[in-house]
Design a protein around this motif. Structure first.
Motif, PDB file in Angstrom:
ATOM      1  N   VAL A 261      12.812 -18.462  50.645  1.00  0.00           N
ATOM      2  CA  VAL A 261      11.577 -18.998  51.223  1.00  0.00           C
ATOM      3  C   VAL A 261      10.513 -18.989  50.123  1.00  0.00           C
ATOM      4  O   VAL A 261      10.015 -17.922  49.746  1.00  0.00           O
ATOM      5  N   ILE A 262      10.214 -20.167  49.586  1.00  0.00           N
ATOM      6  CA  ILE A 262       9.265 -20.283  48.481  1.00  0.00           C
ATOM      7  C   ILE A 262       7.874 -20.477  49.074  1.00  0.00           C
ATOM      8  O   ILE A 262       7.615 -21.461  49.765  1.00  0.00           O
ATOM      9  N   GLY A 263       6.997 -19.530  48.787  1.00  0.00           N
ATOM     10  CA  GLY A 263       5.688 -19.521  49.428  1.00  0.00           C
ATOM     11  C   GLY A 263       5.654 -18.562  50.597  1.00  0.00           C
ATOM     12  O   GLY A 263       4.807 -18.678  51.484  1.00  0.00           O
ATOM     13  N   ALA A 264       6.594 -17.599  50.600  1.00  0.00           N
ATOM     14  CA  ALA A 264       6.666 -16.617  51.694  1.00  0.00           C
ATOM     15  C   ALA A 264       5.430 -15.724  51.684  1.00  0.00           C
ATOM     16  O   ALA A 264       4.982 -15.268  50.635  1.00  0.00           O
ATOM     17  N   THR A 265       4.869 -15.464  52.854  1.00  0.00           N
ATOM     18  CA  THR A 265       3.721 -14.566  53.001  1.00  0.00           C
ATOM     19  C   THR A 265       3.950 -13.707  54.241  1.00  0.00           C
ATOM     20  O   THR A 265       4.722 -14.076  55.138  1.00  0.00           O
ATOM     21  N   PRO A 266       3.263 -12.571  54.326  1.00  0.00           N
ATOM     22  CA  PRO A 266       3.411 -11.747  55.536  1.00  0.00           C
ATOM     23  C   PRO A 266       2.641 -12.296  56.723  1.00  0.00           C
ATOM     24  O   PRO A 266       2.889 -11.891  57.868  1.00  0.00           O
ATOM     25  N   SER A 267       1.720 -13.227  56.497  1.00  0.00           N
ATOM     26  CA  SER A 267       0.875 -13.749  57.578  1.00  0.00           C
ATOM     27  C   SER A 267       1.611 -14.825  58.356  1.00  0.00           C
ATOM     28  O   SER A 267       2.062 -15.822  57.785  1.00  0.00           O
ATOM     29  N   THR A 268       1.701 -14.634  59.667  1.00  0.00           N
ATOM     30  CA  THR A 268       2.316 -15.663  60.513  1.00  0.00           C
ATOM     31  C   THR A 268       1.329 -16.773  60.859  1.00  0.00           C
ATOM     32  O   THR A 268       1.628 -17.651  61.661  1.00  0.00           O
ATOM     33  N   GLY A 269       0.157 -16.735  60.249  1.00  0.00           N
ATOM     34  CA  GLY A 269      -0.791 -17.827  60.392  1.00  0.00           C
ATOM     35  C   GLY A 269      -0.612 -18.874  59.322  1.00  0.00           C
ATOM     36  O   GLY A 269      -1.347 -19.866  59.278  1.00  0.00           O
ATOM     37  N   ARG A 270       0.357 -18.673  58.429  1.00  0.00           N
ATOM     38  CA  ARG A 270       0.633 -19.628  57.368  1.00  0.00           C
ATOM     39  C   ARG A 270       2.092 -20.064  57.459  1.00  0.00           C
ATOM     40  O   ARG A 270       2.955 -19.337  57.972  1.00  0.00           O
ATOM     41  N   VAL A 271       2.351 -21.256  56.927  1.00  0.00           N
ATOM     42  CA  VAL A 271       3.682 -21.856  57.068  1.00  0.00           C
ATOM     43  C   VAL A 271       4.759 -20.947  56.506  1.00  0.00           C
ATOM     44  O   VAL A 271       5.793 -20.681  57.141  1.00  0.00           O
ATOM     45  N   GLY A 272       4.544 -20.446  55.271  1.00  0.00           N
ATOM     46  CA  GLY A 272       5.552 -19.588  54.658  1.00  0.00           C
ATOM     47  C   GLY A 272       5.780 -18.298  55.410  1.00  0.00           C
ATOM     48  O   GLY A 272       6.890 -17.739  55.377  1.00  0.00           O
ATOM     49  N   GLY A 273       4.770 -17.810  56.117  1.00  0.00           N
ATOM     50  CA  GLY A 273       4.930 -16.598  56.907  1.00  0.00           C
ATOM     51  C   GLY A 273       5.689 -16.835  58.191  1.00  0.00           C
ATOM     52  O   GLY A 273       6.508 -16.016  58.608  1.00  0.00           O
TER      53      GLY A 273
ATOM     54  N   PRO B 216      12.531 -13.782  49.923  1.00  0.00           N
ATOM     55  CA  PRO B 216      11.152 -14.280  49.803  1.00  0.00           C
ATOM     56  C   PRO B 216      10.818 -14.558  48.333  1.00  0.00           C
ATOM     57  O   PRO B 216      11.229 -13.810  47.441  1.00  0.00           O
ATOM     58  N   VAL B 217      10.088 -15.643  48.095  1.00  0.00           N
ATOM     59  CA  VAL B 217       9.645 -15.984  46.742  1.00  0.00           C
ATOM     60  C   VAL B 217       8.129 -16.076  46.761  1.00  0.00           C
ATOM     61  O   VAL B 217       7.555 -16.940  47.442  1.00  0.00           O
ATOM     62  N   ASN B 218       7.475 -15.158  46.034  1.00  0.00           N
ATOM     63  CA  ASN B 218       6.027 -15.128  45.949  1.00  0.00           C
ATOM     64  C   ASN B 218       5.651 -14.398  44.663  1.00  0.00           C
ATOM     65  O   ASN B 218       5.893 -13.196  44.536  1.00  0.00           O
ATOM     66  N   PRO B 219       5.085 -15.104  43.682  1.00  0.00           N
ATOM     67  CA  PRO B 219       4.793 -14.462  42.390  1.00  0.00           C
ATOM     68  C   PRO B 219       3.743 -13.366  42.476  1.00  0.00           C
ATOM     69  O   PRO B 219       3.624 -12.551  41.557  1.00  0.00           O
ATOM     70  N   GLY B 220       3.000 -13.302  43.559  1.00  0.00           N
ATOM     71  CA  GLY B 220       1.945 -12.308  43.672  1.00  0.00           C
ATOM     72  C   GLY B 220       2.323 -11.075  44.449  1.00  0.00           C
ATOM     73  O   GLY B 220       1.479 -10.185  44.651  1.00  0.00           O
TER      74      GLY B 220
ATOM     75  N   VAL C 227      10.804  -6.975  52.604  1.00  0.00           N
ATOM     76  CA  VAL C 227      11.959  -7.504  51.876  1.00  0.00           C
ATOM     77  C   VAL C 227      11.540  -7.766  50.429  1.00  0.00           C
ATOM     78  O   VAL C 227      10.471  -8.347  50.177  1.00  0.00           O
ATOM     79  N   HIS C 228      12.361  -7.337  49.477  1.00  0.00           N
ATOM     80  CA  HIS C 228      12.050  -7.530  48.060  1.00  0.00           C
ATOM     81  C   HIS C 228      11.800  -9.002  47.770  1.00  0.00           C
ATOM     82  O   HIS C 228      12.582  -9.868  48.152  1.00  0.00           O
ATOM     83  N   ALA C 229      10.690  -9.290  47.090  1.00  0.00           N
ATOM     84  CA  ALA C 229      10.319 -10.666  46.762  1.00  0.00           C
ATOM     85  C   ALA C 229      10.527 -10.924  45.274  1.00  0.00           C
ATOM     86  O   ALA C 229      10.520  -9.986  44.452  1.00  0.00           O
ATOM     87  N   TYR C 230      10.668 -12.201  44.920  1.00  0.00           N
ATOM     88  CA  TYR C 230      10.919 -12.615  43.546  1.00  0.00           C
ATOM     89  C   TYR C 230       9.825 -13.581  43.109  1.00  0.00           C
ATOM     90  O   TYR C 230       9.337 -14.390  43.911  1.00  0.00           O
TER      91      TYR C 230
END
Length: 898
Positions: free
Chosen positions: A216-228, A245-249, A256-259
Motif C-alpha cells: 500500500v503506497i501512501g499508507a497512513t494510520p488515518s482512516t480519513g485518508r485513502v491510504g489509511g 505499508p509504504v510510507n517514507p516518513g 506493521v513495519h513500513a518501507y
C-alpha cells in the motif's frame, strides 16, 4: 528450397504504427510487440549472445555465437513489406524476435518465417504471439503462404505451428522438417486465437484478484485518508497474504513495519495499491517497475477525469506500466475485492463489503460503487469478486468478462458501464459468456449526458444491442439487483406463464396486468382472500408449482391488518422445498419490513433453487425482473448464432458474388481525409457493386437534352430527382418526379426541378417496382462501433423513431430478427391493401452490408434510403457512404490489448 530474395533497403520506410501492440502472454503478463528498426542493432546482438547454446542451435541449426554484421544489417533494415521483423520487449530489453522474408519463387506469394524466444521467457506463449502478428503483417502485404524450416528435434517450435490453427503440410529432409501453410484466416484459426485471448486475459485478472502480497503506497494510520482506509481494510479483513505499508516518513503504520519505497521491500510484490497524489505517481511508478510488481491498483484521482492534461498523464501511466509487464486498475478506482476465504482480499475504500456469494460485479464509478456494495450487502446478495475500475484506463469490463467466464465461483455477472472499451470485442465476448452465465448491465451515463432526442436514440441502441448479445438490461441499480436476486437464486423460467397467488384482489389483478404489459401470459390469479392462512398459501403455491400451465409463481402477501409474517414465509419455503420440478418463485410481503430480501429454503427442492427465494418491495418490480429474465432465457434457448452462418453455401456463410480484393483496392486508392469524407455517388455505387449490392441504375445529367438521352438509354418509365442533400432530406417528395414516360415529360421535370432546387445536377433513374419504403443505415456509434439500423420510411414512422439496431457483424438469424424488429414490421408481411414483400432480399442485403463493414475498416457510414421492398425484390434507390481513417480499436487479426 528456394532462397529468400536478397533485398535490403538502404533507406527503410517507416514501420506501420498499427503494428505496435501490447499483448498478454499466456501467464497474464503484458509484453510489448513492435517492428524492428535499425536502432535495435546493439540490443539485438545482446539478446542473441544471451541465448543458450541449445536455443541458438535449434534456431540456426548450428553454433552461431554472434550475429554477423551482414545478417545484423539485414535483420534490422527492413522494407516492412517483403521483409518484416518484429520484436517483443519488456522495458528496454528484447525478449523475443520473429521475422518473415519473401521467397523468390513462382506461384503464390510465400515467405519464410522464423522466430526465437529468450530462454527465461520460453513457455509464455511468445512464439504464438509472434506468429499471429507476423501473419497479420504478411496478409496486409498480400503474402499468402508461410514456409518454415525446423529441426525435427525442436518439439516446442513444431508444436507452435501445429497448434496455431493452420492447416500445416509437412515434409522431411533428414533431420529438418519443411512446414508450409496458408495464412488466410479460418474459423479454426479464429477459434484458437479467441481461446488464447480468453485464457491470457482471465489469467491476467486472476493475478490481480489473487495476490500473495500487497504493498500500500501512501499508507497512513488515518482512516480519513485513502491510504489509511485501504490499509485498514486489508489488515482488518481476512487477507491471507502479506501486507506491506509504504510510507517514507514512518517506520510502521498501524503496527506493521513500513518501507520508504517499494524497492526496499525484501520480498516479491504481486499487487501495489497506489494512494498518493497524481503528481507523485511518476516516482512511485519507477519504483514499481524496478521492483517487478505484477499489477497496479491506482486509487488516486486527478487523471483523465480532469481534462486533456490528465488524459495524457493517464495514457503515459498505462504505457509505462504495460511496457514493464504490469496491468493497471484505475486510476480513480474504488478498489478490488475477492471474497474467497483462501484469498480474503478487500483492497477497496468501501466501508461495507457483501459476504461470499456467486455474483461478480464490475463498475467504473468509484463513489457509486461504494453505494452499490452497501445495497448488495443490505439485500444479502453475496459477491464472489468485485472490481471498480474508475477511469478504466487499462483493465476493463471485457477483461472481467473473460475472467468470470472461467471462474467456477461466479454464476451471475453484474456490470455498471459508462463506456464499452472495445465495442466489437465486448459484443463478441458477451455473446459467448451469456450462453452459460447471465450478464445484467446498467449503462446510463451517456444517455443522461445528451439531449432528450439523442438520449432516446441511444437508449434504443443500448436496448437492441444488449438484447442481441444476450445481456439483461436494467434501467437502474435497483432493477439490476432485482434481476440478480432472481438469476442468482432461482432457476430460469421455461416459458412466459407466471401464476399469481395472493390474498389481495387488487394487487393480484395489478400484478397480472403488469405481467401482460411486459409480454407475459397470466392465467386468472389465485385469490386466497384476506383471511388466508399459512396453510392456504402452502396449498396454493404447491398447486401452482405442480401445474403444467405455469412456468413461474409470483406470491403476494398483503394482510388487511398487521399479522405475524414468519409463518407465511415458512409456508412458501415449504412449498418450494417440496416441489418436484424447479420453477422460479418470487415473493412480495406488502407493508412488512421483517422479511429479508432472500428467504432461505431447505428441503428436497432447495438444491434446485440454490437455497433462497427473492422477495421484492412491490409486485411490479418482481414482474419486471421476471420479464427480463424470461427474455434472457428465451435468447439462451436459441442455438448459438455466429456471423456468417447463412445458408448460401459459401465459405463462412457469406453471400456469394463478393469481390473483397476489388473493394480493398478501390478504398486504398481513394483519398481519405483525416476527418473522413463522403464518397461521390459513382464511387458509392462501385463499392456496393463489389458486394453484390445494386443501386437502381441512374445517370447524372446537367441539362434537359442529357436528361432525355439518359431516359432513352435507361428505358421508360424513369424518375427525375434532385441531388442536393438538403432537398433529399425533405419528406414531402417535392424534389422527385416519378413515372415519366415521354421525352417531353422528362424535359419538363428537369426544368421544374432545376427551378425549384437551383441546382442543374439531377439524376435520371429507372423506375423500380412499387413497394414498401425502408431505410437501412450503418453508423459509427461512439460506444458500440458499427451499428446497423433498419426501419420503414415515412414521416410518421420517422417521428415515432420506430427503428431497430444491431451491432455488426450480423449472422443470418440476427439479420432476420433485425428486419422483424420494428413495430411497423408487420406491414412487410402483407396487409389487405398490400402484398407480402421479399423479406429474404432484405435479409440478404443486410448480410452483404455486414460483410462489407467487416472487410473494410475504413468504411465509417452508409445510408441506403429508400429501399423499396417489393414482392420479388428489394431495390435501393439511393445510397451514400463515408470513409475515414481506420478505427484504433481492433477486434480482428492478431491478439492485442484494446
Amino acid at each position: 528450397m528456394t532462397e529468400p530474395a536478397d533485398r535490403v533497403p538502404d533507406d527503410p520506410a517507416p514501420a506501420p504504427q498499427h503494428w505496435y501492440a501490447d499483448v498478454l502472454a499466456s501467464d497474464g503478463g503484458v509484453v510489448r510487440l513492435r517492428p524492428l528498426t535499425p536502432d535495435d542493432a546493439d540490443e539485438l546482438q545482446r539478446f542473441h549472445t544471451a541465448l543458450s547454446e541449445r536455443t541458438r542451435y535449434l534456431r540456426y541449426f548450428g553454433p552461431y555465437p554472434r550475429i554477423s554484421p551482414k545478417d545484423l544489417y539485414r535483420t534490422t533494415h527492413l522494407d516492412y513489406r517483403d521483409r518484416v521483423g518484429l520484436a517483443i520487449v519488456l522495458g528496454d530489453s528484447i525478449i523475443a524476435v520473429g521475422r518473415y522474408e519473401l521467397l523468390d519463387r513462382t506461384g503464390s506469394r510465400a515467405a519464410e518465417v522464423a522466430f526465437v524466444v529468450a530462454d527465461e521467457h520460453q513457455g509464455r506463449g511468445l512464439g504464438s504471439i509472434l506468429l499471429e502478428h507476423l501473419a497479420g503483417a504478411a496478409a496486409e502485404n498480400r503474402i499468402e503462404t508461410f514456409v518454415a524450416e525446423v529441426l525435427a528435434e525442436n518439439v516446442v517450435m513444431v508444436t507452435v505451428f501445429r497448434e496455431a490453427g493452420y492447416q500445416v503440410e509437412r515434409s522431411r529432409d533428414g533431420s529438418v522438417l519443411h512446414l508450409e501453410f496458408a495464412i488466410d484466416p479460418t474459423e479454426a484459426l479464429r477459434s484458437v486465437r479467441d481461446a488464447r485471448e480468453r485464457a491470457s486475459e482471465a489469467r491476467s485478472v486472476g493475478n490481480l484478484l489473487t495476490p500473495d502480497s500487497v504493498a500500500v503506497i501512501g499508507a497512513t494510520p488515518s482512516t480519513g485518508r485513502v491510504g489509511g482506509v485501504v490499509l485498514a481494510n486489508l489488515l482488518d479483513g481476512s487477507f491471507q497474504g502479506a501486507v506491506y505499508p509504504v510510507n517514507p516518513g514512518r517506520r510502521s503504520v498501524r503496527g506493521v513495519h513500513a518501507y520508504p519505497t517499494v524497492r526496499d521491500i525484501p520480498d516479491e510484490v504481486d499487487l501495489a495499491v497506489v494512494a498518493v497524489p497524481a503528481d507523485a505517481i511518476g516516482s512511485v511508478l519507477d519504483d514499481c517497475m524496478a521492483k517487478g510488481v505484477k499489477g497496479l491498483l491506482v486509487l488516486s484521482a486527478g487523471f483523465g477525469e480532469t481534462g486533456e492534461p490528465g488524459l495524457v498523464a493517464e495514457a503515459d501511466l498505462v504505457a509505462a506500466a504495460r511496457g514493464h509487464g504490469m496491468r493497471v486498475v484505475g486510476p480513480s478506482a474504488l478498489g478490488i475485492a475477492n471474497t474467497d476465504p483462501a484469498v480474503g482480499l478487500n483492497a477497496t475504500l468501501a466501508t461495507v463489503l457483501p459476504s461470499r456469494g456467486r455474483i461478480g460485479f464490475f463498475c467504473q464509478s468509484g463513489p457509486l460503487g461504494a453505494a452499490i456494495l452497501a445495497e448488495a450487502a443490505a439485500r444479502n446478495l453475496g459477491l464472489s469478486t468485485f472490481v471498480s475500475a474508475g477511469n478504466r484506463a487499462d483493465v476493463s469490463g471485457n477483461d472481467l468478462l473473460q475472467y468470470w467466464d472461467t471462474d467456477p465461483a461466479t454464476e451471475v455477472i453484474l456490470l455498471y458501464l459508462e463506456s464499452f472499451g472495445n465495442p466489437r470485442k465486448f459484443s463478441r465476448i458477451a455473446r459467448r459468456v451469456a450462453r452459460h452465465k447471465p450478464i445484467v448491465a446498467v449503462s446510463p451515463s451517456r444517455l443522461a449526458a445528451r439531449g432528450v432526442s439523442a438520449g432516446e436514440l441511444d437508449r434504443s441502441i443500448v436496448r437492441d444491442l444488449f438484447a442481441q448479445s444476450g445481456i439483461v438490461q436494467a434501467d437502474s441499480i435497483s432493477e439490476m439487483f432485482d434481476c440478480a436476486a432472481l438469476l442468482g437464486y432461482q432457476p430460469l423460467p421455461r416459458g412466459p406463464r407466471p401464476a399469481v397467488v395472493g390474498n389481495s384482489t387488487a394487487l393480484n389483478w395489478l400484478t397480472s396486468d403488469a405481467a401482460r404489459s411486459e409480454g407475459l401470459s397470466v392465467l386468472e390469479p389465485v385469490d386466497l382472500g384476506p383471511q388466508a392462512t399459512p396453510a392456504d398459501y402452502l396449498t396454493a403455491v404447491t398447486a401452482a408449482l405442480r401445474s403444467e400451465d405455469t412456468d413461474a409463481v409470483i406470491v403476494i402477501f398483503a394482510p388487511p391488518i398487521p399479522l405475524p409474517q414468519p409463518g407465511y414465509a415458512e409456508a412458501i419455503r415449504a412449498a418450494v422445498a417440496a416441489a418436484d420440478e424447479p420453477k422460479p418463485v418470487l415473493t412480495t410481503f406488502a407493508g412488512g419490513d421483517g422479511i429479508p430480501n432472500l428467504l432461505a429454503v431447505r428441503g428436497p427442492g432447495a438444491a434446485a433453487i440454490r437455497g433462497s427465494i427473492p422477495s421484492f418491495p412491490d409486485p411490479a418490480r418482481a414482474v419486471r425482473a421476471l420479464a427480463r429474465v424470461h427474455r434472457y432465457a428465451r435468447w439462451r434457448d436459441l442455438p448459438a448464432s455466429v456471423p456468417g452462418d447463412g445458408a448460401h453455401g459459401a465459405e463462412n456463410g457469406r453471400p456469394p458474388g463478393i469481390d473483397t480484393g476489388r473493394a480493398v483496392e478501390l478504398v486504398g486508392k481513394w483519398s481519405v481525409d483525416p476527418a473522413g469524407r463522403w464518397l461521390a455517388d459513382d464511387e458509392t455505387v462501385a463499392l456496393l457493386d463489389c458486394y453484390g449490392i445494386s443501386v437502381v441504375e441512374f445517370r447524372a445529367v446537367r441539362d434537359a437534352d442529357a436528361a432525355v438521352a439518359a431516359a432513352e438509354e435507361l428505358g421508360y418509365p424513369v424518375a427525375a430527382k434532385a441531388t442536393n442533400e438538403a432537398w433529399r432530406r425533405r419528406p414531402d417528395m417535392s424534389w422527385v418526379r416519378l413515372d415519366l414516360w415521354r421525352p417531353e415529360a422528362v424535359r419538363q421535370a428537369y426544368r421544374d426541378l432545376v427551378e425549384l432546387c437551383g441546382d442543374p445536377l439531377l439524376h435520371i433513374q429507372r423506375m423500380a417496382p412499387k413497394g414498401v419504403g425502408c431505410v437501412v443505415r450503418v453508423q459509427d456509434d461512439p460506444a458500440f462501433g458499427s451499428v446497423i439500423e433498419f426501419g420503414l420510411s415515412g414521416p410518421i414512422i420517422e417521428l415515432l423513431g420506430d427503428r431497430a439496431y444491431r451491432a455488426l457483424p450480423l449472422s443470418r438469424r440476427e439479420a432476420a430478427a433485425l428486419i422483424d424488429a420494428p413495430r411497423a414490421a408487420p406491414l412487410l408481411s402483407g396487409t389487405p391493401a398490400s402484398p407480402r414483400v421479399d423479406k429474404a432480399a432484405l435479409i440478404e442485403l443486410t448480410q452483404r452490408i455486414s460483410a462489407m463493414f467487416d472487410d473494410l475498416p475504413e468504411l465509417r457510414e452508409l445510408a441506403c434510403e429508400p429501399v423499396l421492398a417489393a414482392p420479388e425484390s428489394a431495390a435501393i434507390l439511393y445510397a451514400r457512404a463515408r470513409i475515414g481513417p481506420q478505427p484504433s480499436r481492433f477486434d480482428t487479426g492478431p491478439r492485442r490489448l484494446g
